[in-house]
Write an enzyme that holds these catalytic residues in place. Structure first.
Site, PDB file in Angstrom:
ATOM      1  N   ASN A  19       0.873  -1.173   0.000  1.00 50.35           N
ATOM      2  CA  ASN A  19       0.000   0.000   0.000  1.00 50.35           C
ATOM      3  C   ASN A  19       0.908   1.220   0.000  1.00 50.35           C
ATOM      4  O   ASN A  19       1.468   1.574   1.036  1.00 50.35           O
ATOM      5  CB  ASN A  19      -0.893  -0.016   1.256  1.00 50.35           C
ATOM      6  CG  ASN A  19      -1.702   1.262   1.388  1.00 50.35           C
ATOM      7  OD1 ASN A  19      -1.769   2.066   0.451  1.00 50.35           O
ATOM      8  ND2 ASN A  19      -2.308   1.450   2.545  1.00 50.35           N
ATOM      9  N   TRP A  20       1.038   1.835  -1.190  1.00 53.17           N
ATOM     10  CA  TRP A  20       1.952   2.981  -1.293  1.00 53.17           C
ATOM     11  C   TRP A  20       1.328   4.273  -0.767  1.00 53.17           C
ATOM     12  O   TRP A  20       1.978   5.302  -0.734  1.00 53.17           O
ATOM     13  CB  TRP A  20       2.410   3.149  -2.747  1.00 53.17           C
ATOM     14  CG  TRP A  20       3.512   2.209  -3.147  1.00 53.17           C
ATOM     15  CD1 TRP A  20       4.112   1.262  -2.364  1.00 53.17           C
ATOM     16  CD2 TRP A  20       4.162   2.132  -4.425  1.00 53.17           C
ATOM     17  NE1 TRP A  20       5.090   0.615  -3.078  1.00 53.17           N
ATOM     18  CE2 TRP A  20       5.142   1.121  -4.341  1.00 53.17           C
ATOM     19  CE3 TRP A  20       4.014   2.811  -5.639  1.00 53.17           C
ATOM     20  CZ2 TRP A  20       5.965   0.785  -5.419  1.00 53.17           C
ATOM     21  CZ3 TRP A  20       4.820   2.483  -6.716  1.00 53.17           C
ATOM     22  CH2 TRP A  20       5.787   1.472  -6.609  1.00 53.17           C
ATOM     23  N   LYS A  21       0.040   4.197  -0.382  1.00 50.57           N
ATOM     24  CA  LYS A  21      -0.639   5.394   0.151  1.00 50.57           C
ATOM     25  C   LYS A  21      -0.479   6.560  -0.835  1.00 50.57           C
ATOM     26  O   LYS A  21      -0.688   6.357  -2.011  1.00 50.57           O
ATOM     27  CB  LYS A  21      -0.116   5.705   1.554  1.00 50.57           C
ATOM     28  CG  LYS A  21      -0.171   4.458   2.441  1.00 50.57           C
ATOM     29  CD  LYS A  21      -0.007   4.707   3.898  1.00 50.57           C
ATOM     30  CE  LYS A  21      -0.132   3.386   4.653  1.00 50.57           C
ATOM     31  NZ  LYS A  21      -0.232   3.523   6.085  1.00 50.57           N
ATOM     32  N   GLU A  32      -6.120  -4.747  10.115  1.00 46.33           N
ATOM     33  CA  GLU A  32      -5.101  -3.730  10.380  1.00 46.33           C
ATOM     34  C   GLU A  32      -5.483  -2.936  11.629  1.00 46.33           C
ATOM     35  O   GLU A  32      -6.240  -1.961  11.526  1.00 46.33           O
ATOM     36  CB  GLU A  32      -4.983  -2.769   9.197  1.00 46.33           C
ATOM     37  CG  GLU A  32      -4.555  -3.410   7.901  1.00 46.33           C
ATOM     38  CD  GLU A  32      -3.870  -2.406   6.977  1.00 46.33           C
ATOM     39  OE1 GLU A  32      -2.728  -2.669   6.587  1.00 46.33           O
ATOM     40  OE2 GLU A  32      -4.457  -1.359   6.672  1.00 46.33           O
ATOM     41  N   GLY A  44       2.655  -1.089   4.366  1.00 47.12           N
ATOM     42  CA  GLY A  44       2.762   0.327   4.020  1.00 47.12           C
ATOM     43  C   GLY A  44       4.215   0.749   3.905  1.00 47.12           C
ATOM     44  O   GLY A  44       4.857   0.544   2.873  1.00 47.12           O
ATOM     45  N   GLY A  45       4.735   1.330   4.977  1.00 44.74           N
ATOM     46  CA  GLY A  45       6.089   1.902   4.967  1.00 44.74           C
ATOM     47  C   GLY A  45       7.166   1.009   4.374  1.00 44.74           C
ATOM     48  O   GLY A  45       7.966   1.456   3.541  1.00 44.74           O
TER      49      GLY A  45
HETATM   50  P1  PGA Z   1       2.420   0.270   7.704  1.00 43.16           P
HETATM   51  O1  PGA Z   1       1.013   0.542   6.958  1.00 43.16           O
HETATM   52  O2  PGA Z   1       2.946  -1.008   7.159  1.00 43.16           O
HETATM   53  O3  PGA Z   1       3.259   1.458   7.352  1.00 43.16           O
HETATM   54  O4  PGA Z   1       2.115   0.177   9.155  1.00 43.16           O
HETATM   55  C1  PGA Z   1       0.124  -0.512   6.691  1.00 43.16           C
HETATM   56  C2  PGA Z   1      -1.113   0.033   6.034  1.00 43.16           C
HETATM   57  O5  PGA Z   1      -1.537   1.160   6.358  1.00 43.16           O
HETATM   58  O6  PGA Z   1      -1.701  -0.642   5.169  1.00 43.16           O
END
Ligand code: PGA
Length: 247
Positions: free
Chosen positions: A8-10, A164, A231-232
């Site tokens: 998830n690159w947001k 999540e 995400g990160g």
């Molecule tokens: P994160 O994000 O791995 O940076 O905690 C996960 C997400 O929001 O899907």
């Protein structure tokens, strides 16, 4: 069931990130027969990444869509439009959509149906706040959120769930392995009451929230964990591939 490793690159990424599928592939050590590897980038990168990933193991998804097919919804994009440019998945109801943009489970439920109708696989995110967990209400909250988010006629054969916990997203904190296992078991139980036991067994339930190369192996080894939403640690292909290699 195949394992799903989803980035998830947001709201991150630029045109030169089209090199990432090839970079990922160069760091991947395990056989792709065991898993699906998916990047969900910002909208402007979907088409270019679909093209760039043609000869790789990577598939491309989106991070949101509207529930209508078209119309006067300035700033929105429909599931059909995403399918048209080659997206195969769509993340729905991410906690950032819910908390920052006021997205309700009822709306998520409509999006699930529209994604399914457009031929996309909906990835439905659910998860409790720290306050809810500390109050001992995580199971109840997540169960209700799941039911409401699937209340418009979701197809169990075309569905991915991502657990999540909000407090684990981007914080470096994760639940204990026991807590993750217990919640995934709970979620599968709720899915069995919404659909059938057999259908629930076949729905991938991913864990998301501070997954990184250091903790991926033990999280992905849990029985009811069928993959990770990252995400990160998904922005750098060496670390994203290290998570994939941990299956
Ligand atoms: P994160 O994000 O791995 O940076 O905690 C996960 C997400 O929001 O899907």
């Amino acid at each position: 069931m195949k394992t799903l490793i989803i980035a998830n690159w947001k709201m991150n990424g630029s045109m030169d990130w089209v090199e990432k599928p090839a970079q990922f592939q160069s760091h991947l050590q395990v056989s792709n027969a065991k898993a699906h590897y998916i990047i969900c980038p910002p909208f402007h990168l979907i088409g270019p990444l679909v093209a760039a990933s043609q000869n790789t193991v990577m598939e491309i998804g989106a991070r949101n869509c509207h529930f209508q097919a078209s119309g006067a919804y300035t700033g929105e994009i429909s599931a059909g439009m995403l399918a048209e440019i080659g997206a195969a998945y769509v993340i729905l109801g991410h906690s950032e959509r819910r908390t920052l943009f006021g997205e309700k489970s009822k709306t998520v439920a409509k999006k699930v149906v529209s994604a399914d109708n457009a031929g996309l696989v909906p990835i439905v995110c659910i998860g409790e706040s720290l306050k809810t967990r500390d109050a001992g209400q995580a199971d109840e909250f997540v169960g209700k959120q799941l039911r409401k988010s699937l209340s418009d006629g979701a197809d169990p054969a075309n569905l991915v769930i991502a657990y999540e916990p909000i407090w684990a997203i981007g914080t470096g904190l994760t639940p204990t392995l026991e807590d993750i296992a217990a919640m995934h078991d709970h979620i599968r139980g709720v899915l069995a009451t919404i659909f059938t036991d057999a259908a629930a067994q076949a729905i991938p339930i991913l864990y998301g929230g501070s997954v990184n190369p250091g903790n991926a192996k033990e999280i992905l080894a849990l029985g009811d964990v069928n993959g990770a939403l990252v995400g990160g640690a998904s922005l750098d292909m060496q670390s994203f591939a290290a998570i994939a290699n941990a299956i």
